[in-house]
Design a protein around this motif. Structure first.
Motif, short mmCIF file in Angstrom:
data_model
loop_
_atom_site.label_atom_id
_atom_site.label_comp_id
_atom_site.label_asym_id
_atom_site.label_seq_id
_atom_site.Cartn_x
_atom_site.Cartn_y
_atom_site.Cartn_z
N LEU A 362 0.83 -1.21 0.00
CA LEU A 362 0.00 0.00 0.00
C LEU A 362 0.86 1.26 0.00
N LEU A 363 1.90 1.27 0.82
CA LEU A 363 2.79 2.44 0.84
C LEU A 363 3.46 2.64 -0.52
N GLY A 364 3.91 1.55 -1.11
CA GLY A 364 4.61 1.65 -2.39
C GLY A 364 3.73 2.13 -3.52
N ALA A 365 2.42 1.90 -3.40
CA ALA A 365 1.49 2.32 -4.45
C ALA A 365 0.81 3.65 -4.15
N GLY A 366 1.22 4.32 -3.07
CA GLY A 366 0.60 5.59 -2.72
C GLY A 366 -0.81 5.44 -2.20
N LEU A 367 -1.10 4.29 -1.58
CA LEU A 367 -2.44 3.99 -1.10
C LEU A 367 -2.54 4.03 0.42
N LEU A 368 -1.55 4.60 1.06
CA LEU A 368 -1.55 4.66 2.52
C LEU A 368 -0.76 5.89 2.96
N HIS A 369 -1.23 6.53 4.01
CA HIS A 369 -0.49 7.67 4.56
C HIS A 369 0.75 7.16 5.29
N GLY A 370 1.91 7.56 4.83
CA GLY A 370 3.15 7.15 5.48
C GLY A 370 3.61 8.11 6.55
N ASP A 371 3.00 9.31 6.62
CA ASP A 371 3.47 10.36 7.52
C ASP A 371 2.59 10.48 8.77
N VAL A 372 2.20 9.34 9.33
CA VAL A 372 1.45 9.36 10.58
C VAL A 372 2.40 9.14 11.74
N LEU A 373 2.02 9.65 12.91
CA LEU A 373 2.81 9.47 14.12
C LEU A 373 2.42 8.13 14.74
N THR A 374 3.31 7.17 14.74
CA THR A 374 3.02 5.85 15.28
C THR A 374 3.76 5.64 16.60
N VAL A 375 3.35 4.62 17.34
CA VAL A 375 4.05 4.31 18.60
C VAL A 375 5.32 3.52 18.32
N GLY A 376 5.43 2.96 17.12
CA GLY A 376 6.55 2.06 16.85
C GLY A 376 7.60 2.60 15.91
N GLY A 377 7.60 3.87 15.63
CA GLY A 377 8.56 4.45 14.70
C GLY A 377 7.82 5.19 13.61
N THR A 378 7.99 4.76 12.35
CA THR A 378 7.26 5.33 11.22
C THR A 378 6.34 4.27 10.65
N MET A 379 5.45 4.67 9.75
CA MET A 379 4.56 3.70 9.13
C MET A 379 5.34 2.66 8.35
N ALA A 380 6.47 3.05 7.80
CA ALA A 380 7.30 2.10 7.06
C ALA A 380 7.79 0.97 7.95
N ASP A 381 7.92 1.20 9.24
CA ASP A 381 8.36 0.15 10.16
C ASP A 381 7.34 -0.98 10.25
N TYR A 382 6.10 -0.70 9.87
CA TYR A 382 5.05 -1.73 9.93
C TYR A 382 5.06 -2.62 8.69
N SER A 383 6.01 -2.40 7.80
CA SER A 383 6.20 -3.31 6.67
C SER A 383 7.26 -4.37 7.00
N TYR A 384 7.64 -4.43 8.26
CA TYR A 384 8.59 -5.42 8.75
C TYR A 384 7.86 -6.44 9.62
N GLU A 385 8.44 -7.63 9.75
CA GLU A 385 7.84 -8.66 10.58
C GLU A 385 8.82 -9.07 11.67
N PRO A 386 8.32 -9.33 12.89
CA PRO A 386 9.21 -9.67 13.99
C PRO A 386 9.69 -11.11 13.91
#
Length: 613
Positions: A362-386
């Protein structure tokens, strides 16, 4: 930098403009609470002593006020599989807090009811309003002003929305939601559904059905289908309110425990007096709400969130409506097929790449706001898996889906749209979820059969009275009438009729289920049949048996094919008397003051706005 899709930009801008006065007033209140409100530092000695009296080894730290004290609001009970794992979390969190020089206390508990247990039963009438009760319980827990940050332990249908609605009244505090994860996969959901339909036809015994249900719902954790509970967890990731990738790790694993540790350490890092202060009020903004809706659409999530997300937004001073959902749905492709929209469950979805894959696409296609304030870093950090190696770490989600029957890229989606549509017409406004419905059934036009209770529908089905093309209407099921219960109990019977070749749809001012399936279900019809505070009945109250009703997800229509002169001469149907028992009478206040489903069907939010403006 990827350009944001123009529809998403336009919808977001409209929400920001529409919400401006209420959002400004909300943020002003939160700023005042942060700067001049009640907090641990200005409690009297008597107040403070009561607050740390039973805190054991943490007493000196809490007394001194020199270290962060984390409030825990928990929905633990050991009757519900999803919430049973939370029993040991508070003791773990206290240990994890001490590792980073903080303390933690259980601020309070909130109820957690399960629609799976109450489905088709009298207790379901309390379900929607349990969300308001949970919100109030959260406020009561945090009202002691002993805390500089909060960890919220909740996972299922009304629990997460209720926690957030309450927590947002303390939006000056940093807050993180901690999930417990889904149970491991049991009996395949498709097999469970097959036996349910056989039972509805009288071709399977109750013992056979119970055996199948017990093999499906078999351990601790959320149910594995993609209903409201698991949609909650997805939305919390898309809003940036979880530690990244924590939604669908199974309970009882070392990875699950390490994610809880990471959440505890993180809340200490973004706390009240730190250099990275991230209050909930600033994390949940218009873009975060839009991200949640986008995630819901991209994954075929629960229709219940067409009610819950507007309610969460209202608590943050943000106004969204079903038109926003509809326009976003036309722009957001369907990337996932998770049961009941597909064969695999959430564990299969997670294994295929899960939320991390969806976020990156979604981020790569411009279908999601990437500039939100998250508790875990940036929205891009949510494209990772633990992952758990020598220690907890995160790796990029797979670039290619590990199972393209469950998860696909934006370039080759299951459907070009998100499958949640607004229908409107002379019967009102409603929602339909099309992602699990065959396209040749997106339009149904047939004579209606009207019921005031779901048990009447099942009796008519067993008597063979519905063996025809029919729009089954179940009215007086709205928030004001009886608390807006889910009508998922009807799914097997309606599925049998459809499998016989009949063209069938459900039309109701009630809810269906987060697991809405293959039968077209036009739900949340608003205004509801029961008269509102203005004394006016909704159009559904004027419908009569045999009227031809058209529901069309192609052109967004829900209408009665009745001559206007005939319609105008009709009188409204009389609602059945309010049901008593199972404590429903104690919720009369909620029913009497609830507003419409499109606003969230909430009495407490309606009353709150009357006070706050």
């Amino acid at each position: 930098m990827t350009t944001l899709h123009p529809t998403i930009a336009a919808v977001t801008d409209r929400i920001i403009a529409r919400s401006k006065p209420r959002r400004a007033a909300y943020l002003d209140l939160m700023d005042r609470q942060r700067d001049a409100g009640t907090n641990r530092g200005n409690l009297s000695c008597g107040n403070l002593a009561h607050g740390f009296a039973a805190s054991g080894e943490d007493k000196p730290a809490i007394r001194s006020g020199a270290e962060m004290n984390i409030g825990i609001v928990t929905s633990y009970n050991d009757m519900l599989s999803a919430h049973q794992p939370y029993g040991r979390y508070p003791e773990q969190i206290k240990l994890f807090a001490r590792e980073v020089g903080a303390t933690a206390q259980v601020a309070g508990g909130v109820p957690a009811m399960c629609d799976g247990v109450t489905q088709g039963q009298a207790g379901m009438d309390l379900s929607l309003f349990s969300r308001d009760t949970i919100a109030q319980g959260t406020v009561i827990a945090l009202s002691h002003a002993m805390f500089e940050s909060v960890l919220l332990l909740g996972i299922c249908d009304k629990i997460v929305p209720g926690l957030l609605i309450g927590a947002l009244r303390f939006g000056h505090l940093p807050q993180i939601l901690i999930p417990a994860g889904p149970m491991p996969s049991g009996l395949a959901n498709k097999e469970k559904q097959r036996i349910r339909q056989l039972y509805a036809e009288g071709k399977a015994t109750r013992d056979e059905l119970l055996e199948v249900e017990a093999a499906s719902y078999h351990g601790a954790g959320t149910c594995t289908f993609y209903g409201t509970a698991n949609s909650n967890q997805m939305m919390m990731e898309l809003m940036g309110l979880h530690i990244p990738g924590s939604a669908f790790t199974n309970p009882g694993t070392k990875l699950r425990q390490e994610l809880t540790r990471a959440a505890t350490h993180r809340i200490a890092a973004i706390g009240w007096d730190g250099d990275d202060y991230r209050p909930l009020a600033r994390c949940i903004d218009e873009k975060a709400i839009v991200n949640a809706a986008i995630g819901l659409l991209a994954t075929g999530g629960s229709t219940n969130h067409a009610i819950h997300l507007p309610a969460i937004a209202r608590a943050a001073g943000i106004v969204i409506d079903w038109q926003d959902f509809d326009e976003l749905s036309h722009a957001v492709p369907l990337l996932a097929r998770v049961y009941p929209n597909g064969a695999g469950d959430v564990n299969n979805f997670h294994a295929a790449g899960g939320i991390g894959y969806v976020v990156r696409e979604l981020l790569g296609a411009g279908l999601l706001h990437g500039d939100v304030l998250t508790v875990g870093g940036t929205m891009a950090d949510y494209s990772y898996e633990p992952v758990l190696e020598d220690a907890l770490a995160w790796r990029p989600a797979p670039e290619i889906s590990r199972d393209d029957t469950m998860l696909r890229p934006v370039a080759a989606p299951f459907s070009p749209d998100g499958g949640m549509r607004l229908l409107a017409g002379n019967l009102g406004r409603a929602i339909i979820k099309t992602s699990a419905v065959a396209k040749d059934r997106w339009t149904i036009e047939a004579p209606c059969r009207i019921f005031d209770d779901q048990n009447q529908v099942l009796a008519a089905f067993k008597a063979g009275e519905l063996d025809r093309d029919v729009v089954v209407v179940v009215r007086f099921q709205g928030p004001r009438a009886n608390g807006m219960p889910e009508l998922h109990k009807l799914t097997p019977a309606l599925g049998v009729l459809q499998d016989k070749g009949f063209r069938v749809a459900l039309l109701t001012d009630g809810r269906m289920s987060g697991a809405s399936g293959k039968v077209p279900a036009v739900i949340h019809l608003s205004p509801e049949a029961l008269p509102g505070l203005d004394g006016v009945s909704g159009p559904l109250a004027y419908l009569q048996d045999g009227d031809v009703v058209r529901v069309c997800a192609v052109n967004g229509e829900v209408a009665a094919r009745v001559d206007e002169v005939i319609w105008a001469a009709r009188t409204a149907a009389v609602a059945p008397p309010p049901a008593l028992g199972v404590g429903r009478e104690l919720f009369a206040l909620f029913r009497h003051h609830a507003d419409e489903a499109e606003k969230g069907g909430s009495a407490v939010l309606a009353a709150m706005e009357a006070v706050t403006g």
